[in-house]
Motif scaffolding. Structure first.
Motif, PDB file in Angstrom:
ATOM      1  N   ARG A 142      -1.466 -12.312   2.895  1.00  0.00           N
ATOM      2  CA  ARG A 142      -0.870 -11.117   3.507  1.00  0.00           C
ATOM      3  C   ARG A 142       0.461 -11.524   4.125  1.00  0.00           C
ATOM      4  O   ARG A 142       0.535 -12.462   4.919  1.00  0.00           O
ATOM      5  CB  ARG A 142      -1.785 -10.552   4.590  1.00  0.00           C
ATOM      6  CG  ARG A 142      -1.175  -9.319   5.245  1.00  0.00           C
ATOM      7  CD  ARG A 142      -2.063  -8.728   6.317  1.00  0.00           C
ATOM      8  NE  ARG A 142      -1.379  -7.645   6.996  1.00  0.00           N
ATOM      9  CZ  ARG A 142      -1.385  -7.472   8.312  1.00  0.00           C
ATOM     10  NH1 ARG A 142      -2.043  -8.305   9.093  1.00  0.00           N
ATOM     11  NH2 ARG A 142      -0.738  -6.466   8.844  1.00  0.00           N
TER      12      ARG A 142
ATOM     13  N   LYS B 257       6.864   1.796  -7.032  1.00  0.00           N
ATOM     14  CA  LYS B 257       6.886   2.866  -6.022  1.00  0.00           C
ATOM     15  C   LYS B 257       7.729   4.021  -6.535  1.00  0.00           C
ATOM     16  O   LYS B 257       7.333   5.174  -6.464  1.00  0.00           O
ATOM     17  CB  LYS B 257       7.523   2.374  -4.720  1.00  0.00           C
ATOM     18  CG  LYS B 257       6.700   1.434  -3.937  1.00  0.00           C
ATOM     19  CD  LYS B 257       6.169   2.069  -2.661  1.00  0.00           C
ATOM     20  CE  LYS B 257       5.367   1.042  -1.884  1.00  0.00           C
ATOM     21  NZ  LYS B 257       4.096   1.490  -1.426  1.00  0.00           N
TER      22      LYS B 257
ATOM     23  N   ASN C  96      -1.914   5.185   9.886  1.00  0.00           N
ATOM     24  CA  ASN C  96      -1.554   4.767  11.250  1.00  0.00           C
ATOM     25  C   ASN C  96      -1.196   5.973  12.091  1.00  0.00           C
ATOM     26  O   ASN C  96      -1.638   6.110  13.228  1.00  0.00           O
ATOM     27  CB  ASN C  96      -0.317   3.870  11.196  1.00  0.00           C
ATOM     28  CG  ASN C  96      -0.676   2.397  11.217  1.00  0.00           C
ATOM     29  OD1 ASN C  96      -1.795   2.043  11.513  1.00  0.00           O
ATOM     30  ND2 ASN C  96       0.288   1.560  10.885  1.00  0.00           N
TER      31      ASN C  96
ATOM     32  N   HIS D 223      -3.363   3.076  15.222  1.00  0.00           N
ATOM     33  CA  HIS D 223      -3.087   1.715  14.757  1.00  0.00           C
ATOM     34  C   HIS D 223      -4.381   0.939  14.487  1.00  0.00           C
ATOM     35  O   HIS D 223      -4.468   0.166  13.537  1.00  0.00           O
ATOM     36  CB  HIS D 223      -2.271   1.023  15.840  1.00  0.00           C
ATOM     37  CG  HIS D 223      -1.406  -0.061  15.334  1.00  0.00           C
ATOM     38  ND1 HIS D 223      -0.214   0.175  14.709  1.00  0.00           N
ATOM     39  CD2 HIS D 223      -1.569  -1.403  15.354  1.00  0.00           C
ATOM     40  CE1 HIS D 223       0.322  -0.973  14.371  1.00  0.00           C
ATOM     41  NE2 HIS D 223      -0.475  -1.954  14.739  1.00  0.00           N
TER      42      HIS D 223
ATOM     43  N   GLY E 239      -5.709   1.778  11.288  1.00  0.00           N
ATOM     44  CA  GLY E 239      -4.843   1.136  10.293  1.00  0.00           C
ATOM     45  C   GLY E 239      -5.237  -0.318  10.108  1.00  0.00           C
ATOM     46  O   GLY E 239      -5.348  -0.811   8.979  1.00  0.00           O
TER      47      GLY E 239
ATOM     48  N   LYS F 195       4.131   5.416  -7.688  1.00  0.00           N
ATOM     49  CA  LYS F 195       3.106   4.713  -6.890  1.00  0.00           C
ATOM     50  C   LYS F 195       1.765   4.619  -7.644  1.00  0.00           C
ATOM     51  O   LYS F 195       1.645   5.134  -8.747  1.00  0.00           O
ATOM     52  CB  LYS F 195       2.902   5.389  -5.535  1.00  0.00           C
ATOM     53  CG  LYS F 195       4.211   5.518  -4.755  1.00  0.00           C
ATOM     54  CD  LYS F 195       3.988   6.029  -3.354  1.00  0.00           C
ATOM     55  CE  LYS F 195       5.316   6.008  -2.617  1.00  0.00           C
ATOM     56  NZ  LYS F 195       5.229   6.441  -1.266  1.00  0.00           N
TER      57      LYS F 195
ATOM     58  N   GLY G 230       2.479  -6.331   7.707  1.00  0.00           N
ATOM     59  CA  GLY G 230       2.433  -4.893   7.435  1.00  0.00           C
ATOM     60  C   GLY G 230       1.384  -4.585   6.385  1.00  0.00           C
ATOM     61  O   GLY G 230       0.258  -5.091   6.441  1.00  0.00           O
ATOM     62  N   ASP G 231       1.754  -3.779   5.394  1.00  0.00           N
ATOM     63  CA  ASP G 231       0.785  -3.449   4.338  1.00  0.00           C
ATOM     64  C   ASP G 231       1.164  -4.152   3.038  1.00  0.00           C
ATOM     65  O   ASP G 231       0.955  -3.641   1.964  1.00  0.00           O
ATOM     66  CB  ASP G 231       0.695  -1.927   4.142  1.00  0.00           C
ATOM     67  CG  ASP G 231       2.040  -1.312   3.784  1.00  0.00           C
ATOM     68  OD1 ASP G 231       3.058  -2.041   3.823  1.00  0.00           O
ATOM     69  OD2 ASP G 231       2.087  -0.114   3.449  1.00  0.00           O
TER      70      ASP G 231
ATOM     71  N   LEU H  28       0.839  -1.208   0.000  1.00  0.00           N
ATOM     72  CA  LEU H  28       0.000   0.000   0.000  1.00  0.00           C
ATOM     73  C   LEU H  28       0.868   1.249   0.000  1.00  0.00           C
ATOM     74  O   LEU H  28       1.969   1.248   0.559  1.00  0.00           O
ATOM     75  CB  LEU H  28      -0.896   0.008   1.224  1.00  0.00           C
ATOM     76  CG  LEU H  28      -1.925  -1.116   1.314  1.00  0.00           C
ATOM     77  CD1 LEU H  28      -2.753  -0.971   2.573  1.00  0.00           C
ATOM     78  CD2 LEU H  28      -2.835  -1.112   0.084  1.00  0.00           C
ATOM     79  N   ASP H  29       0.365   2.314  -0.606  1.00  0.00           N
ATOM     80  CA  ASP H  29       1.049   3.609  -0.570  1.00  0.00           C
ATOM     81  C   ASP H  29       0.344   4.464   0.477  1.00  0.00           C
ATOM     82  O   ASP H  29      -0.887   4.518   0.503  1.00  0.00           O
ATOM     83  CB  ASP H  29       0.935   4.332  -1.911  1.00  0.00           C
ATOM     84  CG  ASP H  29       1.338   3.443  -3.083  1.00  0.00           C
ATOM     85  OD1 ASP H  29       2.320   2.699  -2.928  1.00  0.00           O
ATOM     86  OD2 ASP H  29       0.668   3.507  -4.137  1.00  0.00           O
ATOM     87  N   GLY H  30       1.129   5.111   1.291  1.00  0.00           N
ATOM     88  CA  GLY H  30       0.560   6.078   2.244  1.00  0.00           C
ATOM     89  C   GLY H  30      -0.133   5.429   3.421  1.00  0.00           C
ATOM     90  O   GLY H  30      -0.929   6.067   4.102  1.00  0.00           O
TER      91      GLY H  30
ATOM     92  N   LYS I 232       1.296   4.297   6.228  1.00  0.00           N
ATOM     93  CA  LYS I 232       1.888   4.737   7.493  1.00  0.00           C
ATOM     94  C   LYS I 232       1.190   6.013   7.973  1.00  0.00           C
ATOM     95  O   LYS I 232       0.936   6.183   9.166  1.00  0.00           O
ATOM     96  CB  LYS I 232       3.385   4.990   7.291  1.00  0.00           C
ATOM     97  CG  LYS I 232       4.135   5.221   8.549  1.00  0.00           C
ATOM     98  CD  LYS I 232       5.633   5.195   8.264  1.00  0.00           C
ATOM     99  CE  LYS I 232       6.435   5.550   9.494  1.00  0.00           C
ATOM    100  NZ  LYS I 232       6.120   6.868  10.004  1.00  0.00           N
ATOM    101  N   ALA I 233       0.839   6.872   7.014  1.00  0.00           N
ATOM    102  CA  ALA I 233       0.195   8.142   7.376  1.00  0.00           C
ATOM    103  C   ALA I 233      -1.154   7.875   8.053  1.00  0.00           C
ATOM    104  O   ALA I 233      -1.545   8.607   8.967  1.00  0.00           O
ATOM    105  CB  ALA I 233       0.009   8.987   6.133  1.00  0.00           C
TER     106      ALA I 233
HETATM  107  N1  LIG Z   1      -2.166  -0.828  11.713  1.00  0.00           N
HETATM  108  C1  LIG Z   1      -1.163  -1.664  11.436  1.00  0.00           C
HETATM  109  N2  LIG Z   1       0.016  -1.172  11.003  1.00  0.00           N
HETATM  110  C2  LIG Z   1       1.003  -2.027  10.718  1.00  0.00           C
HETATM  111  C3  LIG Z   1       0.867  -3.414  10.860  1.00  0.00           C
HETATM  112  N3  LIG Z   1       2.044  -4.006  10.500  1.00  0.00           N
HETATM  113  C4  LIG Z   1       2.884  -3.009  10.144  1.00  0.00           C
HETATM  114  N4  LIG Z   1       2.273  -1.812  10.261  1.00  0.00           N
HETATM  115  C5  LIG Z   1       2.790  -0.474   9.964  1.00  0.00           C
HETATM  116  O1  LIG Z   1       2.659  -0.296   8.562  1.00  0.00           O
HETATM  117  C6  LIG Z   1       3.558   0.707   8.126  1.00  0.00           C
HETATM  118  C7  LIG Z   1       4.144   0.249   6.801  1.00  0.00           C
HETATM  119  O2  LIG Z   1       5.111   1.150   6.412  1.00  0.00           O
HETATM  120  P1  LIG Z   1       5.301   1.639   4.930  1.00  0.00           P
HETATM  121  O3  LIG Z   1       4.998   0.549   3.957  1.00  0.00           O
HETATM  122  O4  LIG Z   1       6.653   2.256   4.878  1.00  0.00           O
HETATM  123  O5  LIG Z   1       4.186   2.767   4.841  1.00  0.00           O
HETATM  124  P2  LIG Z   1       3.673   3.554   3.580  1.00  0.00           P
HETATM  125  O6  LIG Z   1       3.178   4.852   4.108  1.00  0.00           O
HETATM  126  O7  LIG Z   1       2.693   2.716   2.852  1.00  0.00           O
HETATM  127  O8  LIG Z   1       4.978   3.835   2.723  1.00  0.00           O
HETATM  128  P3  LIG Z   1       5.273   3.423   1.231  1.00  0.00           P
HETATM  129  O9  LIG Z   1       5.178   1.922   1.159  1.00  0.00           O
HETATM  130  O10 LIG Z   1       6.659   3.930   0.948  1.00  0.00           O
HETATM  131  O11 LIG Z   1       4.230   4.083   0.356  1.00  0.00           O
HETATM  132  C8  LIG Z   1       4.593   0.870   9.239  1.00  0.00           C
HETATM  133  O12 LIG Z   1       4.351   2.110   9.854  1.00  0.00           O
HETATM  134  C9  LIG Z   1       4.266  -0.262  10.220  1.00  0.00           C
HETATM  135  O13 LIG Z   1       4.471   0.118  11.562  1.00  0.00           O
HETATM  136  C10 LIG Z   1      -0.387  -3.916  11.339  1.00  0.00           C
HETATM  137  O14 LIG Z   1      -0.620  -5.115  11.491  1.00  0.00           O
HETATM  138  N5  LIG Z   1      -1.361  -3.009  11.600  1.00  0.00           N
END
Ligand SMILES: Nc1nc2c(ncn2[C@@H]2O[C@H](COP(=O)(O)OP(=O)(O)OP(=O)(O)O)[C@@H](O)[C@H]2O)c(=O)[nH]1
Length: 633
Positions: free
Chosen positions: A269, A343, A238, A243, A246, A347, A272-273, A231-233, A235-236
């Motif tokens: 899955r 990416k 979260n 969380h 998220g 993206k 993370g994302d 996924l893009d964006g 983290k924002a």
């Molecule tokens: N809510 C939630 N967050 C998670 C989980 N596992 C990982 N994360 C968070 O997911 C985020 C993934 O980071 P990134 O892939 O860098 O976030 P992004 O904003 O999509 O960045 P880009 O991939 O560069 O577009 C991190 O902040 C992790 O802490 C989960 O099970 N639940």
């Protein structure tokens, strides 16, 4: 148990007493009834009766125990006659099956079994029973109310002689309901193979399925697309909504992916994302596009989370088997690499993996790590090129320029190696290193009595770092006797325009502390005047391509002239780079640009040569010939 052993002991003692009595009997006189002997016989008979009584008690006790076990057993027990008609069941049988003993009598156990399921057909079971005398296994069974349950079953065939050479047969079945065990097993299986948040398969199960679908593709000759989705964006989301929001988003995305894919496709899955999609049974190498267009669209559909409207997108890397004829792990790695490129190229898109690109990518990573290594090994160095005011020959400052003393290739110019660093962490590290080196050198000159202004080049990503100004000011603070006004920063106009709001903010903070800015290579970018007007820069640097051709090309001379006028109109200083001859200098003076830098003045040189050069420059007084040259021109 205690009763039984007591009964055994008393039977043994009775037997002993009877034997003693017989031994004690007097000799019998022939033909005469002997009352004493009769009495003895009566006593022996009585003892025998007592013995039989004790043995009967013993076997009654055993029967009572057996019946107790039968009725208290947690296992269901069913006994049939030789024709498989039920003749006896225990209470657990009724508890498990819902059939009372009365309901069951005379019926066959077939009513208890889900016929033909799981490959367990009662006939096969019976064949094994006749052959081996017993059968043990698991069966899907039916309760009286029609609900099914898994049962563990032990069946045994009892053969007993029934007189006249015939035998009597009974079948005895012991069984238990193993639904709870199965549920527990299922739960363990779920935890080991599925992602608990989204209930999608996890990496472990994905690996198994990937093996299966690769085999299927081999068998059917169809294509398999392995897609890595990040996924893009995310983290924002979260960071801004928490969380839990998220998590909810991830669950929602998983549901949308399920809807967007076809029945035979697989989603997993990885954590993370990150998700993996296996698109199976594709007719050609391009068919994945339709599905992925749908996936991109569905992921990018906004949704409401914690009261806010949220929108994310997906970057997907795809590789198609057997075009990419790699093993399990490598397919995933290739898709991951392609996702990284999706990416990088903006993206919300998918990127197809191809081998040539992979090669380029590997070369890129090799170069990047080679450069990081060069920085660590001290192979990078700085040289300094003077900038002067042609009106009076005054040295107005120096530009610090990067070089790589490559062990095999010799001295390399930044154009040949800096591009690969763009946007990398190494680029930021190198930027820090440059400013630190320059400040140390300026301090060194200061201690020798030379207060020199030095400018350094900064990259777009350095400028976009929110903490860029803070870091630089912290570095400066370590040299309290240097004035921030001695430090200049040069940046490309494209770098400043990349994120104009952030750039203006950073420039303003630095300028408030006295640090000056120059726009490098001016004229080669595409900045509009509106942007340019808002950029808080002090100086424009005319790109050397225009300067070096200006003597021969009227167009280039006009460009140089326009830039000088523009600078004047916007109240900025202007400096020309690439001044290769005195004739260039003379023309620049004529056009109104008196700050210059180039080979006609000095080539870039090591820091150790600067002071000697300045002294020589002072003595030669070259600039004094320029006005005459300008008139001659
Ligand atoms: N809510 C939630 N967050 C998670 C989980 N596992 C990982 N994360 C968070 O997911 C985020 C993934 O980071 P990134 O892939 O860098 O976030 P992004 O904003 O999509 O960045 P880009 O991939 O560069 O577009 C991190 O902040 C992790 O802490 C989960 O099970 N639940």
């Amino acid at each position: 148990m205690a009763n039984k052993s007591h009964a055994r002991r008393s039977a043994a003692s009775l037997r002993q007493r009877a034997e003693q009595r017989l031994k004690a009997m007097p000799l019998q006189l022939p033909g005469t009834p002997d009352p004493l002997r009769m009495l003895h016989e009566l006593q022996v008979h009585q003892i025998e009766l007592e013995m039989q009584n004790e043995e009967l008690k013993l076997s009654n006790e055993a029967l009572r125990l057996a019946s107790c076990v039968f009725s208290h057993s947690h296992e269901g027990i069913v006994i049939t006659d030789g024709a498989m008609r039920i003749i006896e069941t225990n209470p657990a049988f009724s508890t498990i099956t819902g059939f009372s003993a009365r309901d069951s009598l005379g019926r066959t156990p077939a009513m208890l079994i889900c016929q033909g399921q799981d490959g367990q057909h009662p006939k096969a079971m019976l064949r094994a029973l006749y052959r081996h005398g017993s059968w043990c296994g698991e069966l899907n069974c039916l309760r009286r109310d029609g609900t099914a349950y898994p049962a563990r079953l032990f069946l045994t065939l009892l053969r007993e002689p029934a007189g006249a050479g015939r035998e009597q047969r009974h079948y005895i079945g012991f069984f238990s309901d193993i639904s709870q065990l199965r549920l527990h097993e299922d739960e363990l299986n779920r935890m080991a193979n599925y992602d608990l948040l989204t209930s999608l398969p996890n990496r472990r199960l994905l690996t198994e399925w990937l093996n299966l679908v690769i085999h299927r593709a081999q068998r059917t000759g169809k294509r398999l697309a392995v897609c890595y989705l990040d996924l893009d964006g995310f983290k924002a989301v979260n960071d801004s909504l928490g969380h839990e929001a998220g998590d909810q988003l991830l669950v929602d995305i998983a549901d949308r992916l399920r809807l967007a894919l076809r029945v035979n496709d697989i989603i997993a899955r990885l954590g993370g994302d990150e998700f993996v999609l296996l698109l199976t049974d594709l007719a050609d190498d391009e068919e994945y596009r339709l599905v992925l267009d749908r996936v991109l669209q569905t992921v990018a559909t906004p949704l409401t989370l914690a009261g806010s409207l949220v929108q994310v997108s997906a970057s997907i890397g795809v590789t198609v088997y057997p075009h990419d004829d790699s093993d399990n792990d490598t397919l995933l790695r290739h898709a991951d690499q392609a996702m990284y490129l999706a990416k990088q190229s903006g993206k919300n898109r998918y990127h197809y993996y191809d081998l040539a690109q992979d090669k380029l990518m590997r070369e890129y990573h090799d170069q990047l790590s080679r450069l990081a290594n060069a920085l660590e090994q001290g192979e990078l160095l700085l040289v300094y090129q003077p900038k002067v005011d042609l009106r009076d020959g005054k040295v107005i400052g120096l530009e610090a320029l990067l070089r790589w003393q490559h062990p095999e290739l010799g001295l390399l110019l930044p154009e040949s190696f800096l591009k690969v660093l763009e946007g990398s962490m190494t680029e930021l590290g190198l930027g820090d290193w440059v400013s630190k080196q320059v400040l140390q050198q300026m301090e060194h000159w200061r201690q020798q009595g030379w207060v020199l202004d030095v400018s350094i080049n900064i990259s777009a990503s350095q400028l976009q770092q929110p903490d860029f100004a803070d870091n630089l000011l912290q570095q400066l603070a370590q040299f309290p006797l240097l004035s921030p006004a001695q430090l200049g920063l040069e940046l490309l106009e494209t770098a400043a325009l990349e994120n104009i709001v952030q750039s203006i903010q950073t420039l303003a903070v630095c300028r408030a502390h006295g640090i000056s800015f120059a726009l490098d290579d001016f004229g080669t970018g595409y900045s509009s005047l509106a942007y340019f007007r808002n950029l808080p820069v002090d100086m424009l640097k005319i790109d050397q391509s225009f300067v070096s051709n200006m003597l021969n090309s009227p167009e280039d001379r006009n460009i140089v002239d326009s830039i000088i006028r523009l600078a004047r109109a916007f109240n900025r200083e202007v400096i020309a780079e690439g001044v290769e001859s005195l004739a260039h200098g003379a023309m620049l003076l004529q056009l109104g640009c008196h700050y210059c830098q180039g080979y006609a003045i000095a080539r870039p040189m090591p820091a150790a040569s600067i002071i000697a050069w300045m002294q020589g420059w002072e003595q030669q007084r070259t600039w004094e010939h320029l006005p005459a040259l300008a008139c001659a021109g």
